[in-house]
Design a protein around this motif. Sequence first.
Motif, PDB file in Angstrom:
ATOM      1  N   GLU A   7       0.805  -1.214   0.000  1.00  0.00           N
ATOM      2  CA  GLU A   7       0.000   0.000   0.000  1.00  0.00           C
ATOM      3  C   GLU A   7       0.843   1.271   0.000  1.00  0.00           C
ATOM      4  O   GLU A   7       0.367   2.340  -0.318  1.00  0.00           O
ATOM      5  CB  GLU A   7      -0.953  -0.017   1.205  1.00  0.00           C
ATOM      6  N   HIS A  31       3.845  -3.271   6.882  1.00  0.00           N
ATOM      7  CA  HIS A  31       2.591  -2.517   6.756  1.00  0.00           C
ATOM      8  C   HIS A  31       1.878  -2.808   5.437  1.00  0.00           C
ATOM      9  O   HIS A  31       1.387  -1.904   4.763  1.00  0.00           O
ATOM     10  CB  HIS A  31       2.846  -1.019   6.928  1.00  0.00           C
ATOM     11  N   THR A  33      -1.225  -5.277   3.893  1.00  0.00           N
ATOM     12  CA  THR A  33      -2.337  -6.164   4.222  1.00  0.00           C
ATOM     13  C   THR A  33      -2.273  -7.388   3.326  1.00  0.00           C
ATOM     14  O   THR A  33      -2.354  -7.271   2.098  1.00  0.00           O
ATOM     15  CB  THR A  33      -3.685  -5.442   4.039  1.00  0.00           C
ATOM     16  N   HIS A  36      -7.700  -9.926   3.816  1.00  0.00           N
ATOM     17  CA  HIS A  36      -8.765  -8.987   4.152  1.00  0.00           C
ATOM     18  C   HIS A  36      -9.927  -9.744   4.774  1.00  0.00           C
ATOM     19  O   HIS A  36     -10.375 -10.760   4.228  1.00  0.00           O
ATOM     20  CB  HIS A  36      -9.246  -8.245   2.905  1.00  0.00           C
ATOM     21  N   ARG A  63     -11.376  -0.491  15.269  1.00  0.00           N
ATOM     22  CA  ARG A  63     -10.603  -1.700  14.987  1.00  0.00           C
ATOM     23  C   ARG A  63     -10.162  -2.342  16.292  1.00  0.00           C
ATOM     24  O   ARG A  63      -9.756  -1.664  17.226  1.00  0.00           O
ATOM     25  CB  ARG A  63      -9.364  -1.355  14.151  1.00  0.00           C
ATOM     26  N   SER A  86      -8.569  -9.606   9.210  1.00  0.00           N
ATOM     27  CA  SER A  86      -7.562  -9.068   8.300  1.00  0.00           C
ATOM     28  C   SER A  86      -6.185  -9.307   8.900  1.00  0.00           C
ATOM     29  O   SER A  86      -6.042  -9.397  10.122  1.00  0.00           O
ATOM     30  CB  SER A  86      -7.779  -7.569   8.076  1.00  0.00           C
ATOM     31  N   GLU A  88      -2.092  -7.942   8.662  1.00  0.00           N
ATOM     32  CA  GLU A  88      -1.167  -6.911   8.174  1.00  0.00           C
ATOM     33  C   GLU A  88       0.218  -7.177   8.734  1.00  0.00           C
ATOM     34  O   GLU A  88       0.370  -7.480   9.921  1.00  0.00           O
ATOM     35  CB  GLU A  88      -1.639  -5.524   8.608  1.00  0.00           C
TER      36      GLU A  88
END
Length: 213
Positions: A7, A31, A33, A36, A63, A86, A88
């Motif tokens: 990302e 960092h 993901t 999901h 979250r 999710s 990450e």
Amino acid sequence: MRQIIDERTGGTVRPPHGTEAHCPTMRVAAHVTVLHEGDPARRIMEVVEGAVMLSKLLPDGRRQVVELLGPGDVFGLAHSDLYACSAETLTPATINTHDRSALERDPVLAARLLRRFEAQLCVMHSHALVLGRMSALERVAFFLLRLMPEGMVGGTLHLSMTRQEIADFLGLTLETVSRAFSELKRRGLVVLQRADEVRIQDRGSMRRLAGAL
């Protein structure tokens, strides 16, 4: 399996050339993901190197970080056909991926992953106790103790999580986490060297504060 997007750079993360198709290995930046919540659950993943954070979104948009994973831990659990959380990466990570159908064909692999899931379930029980029974200061002490290697009496911890991520893991607000770190410093239990570095002065006192969990 969908392409995984870094990302920060917009680039895709690809398995190394020549990796066997039944167990591809991904090398992923921090960092990113990699799963999901709500996506079709096709694979189970195994952390080889690095740190991974599992989280769920609450109905009000907040979250909750539900689990922190390191080398040897596995994720991608699903009680239906969809991923429950999710995932990450907190640091650069190497991750093995296993097709879920491979567990039916390979009982040795299935037994090994089951043992890891059992160990992780015990850790999650401790986390549930922390959220339900501990004060904010005790929760932060517990969190720091969890990061300390066995046998380490004092020393510097390098935090891969932001204060907000720590708050989401401990069920606290960012402000409360910041006040707890300041109180641990005031008591002489830690030295806050940088935002991502904490020096533990006395493991024994920290264990007493956290109830020796």
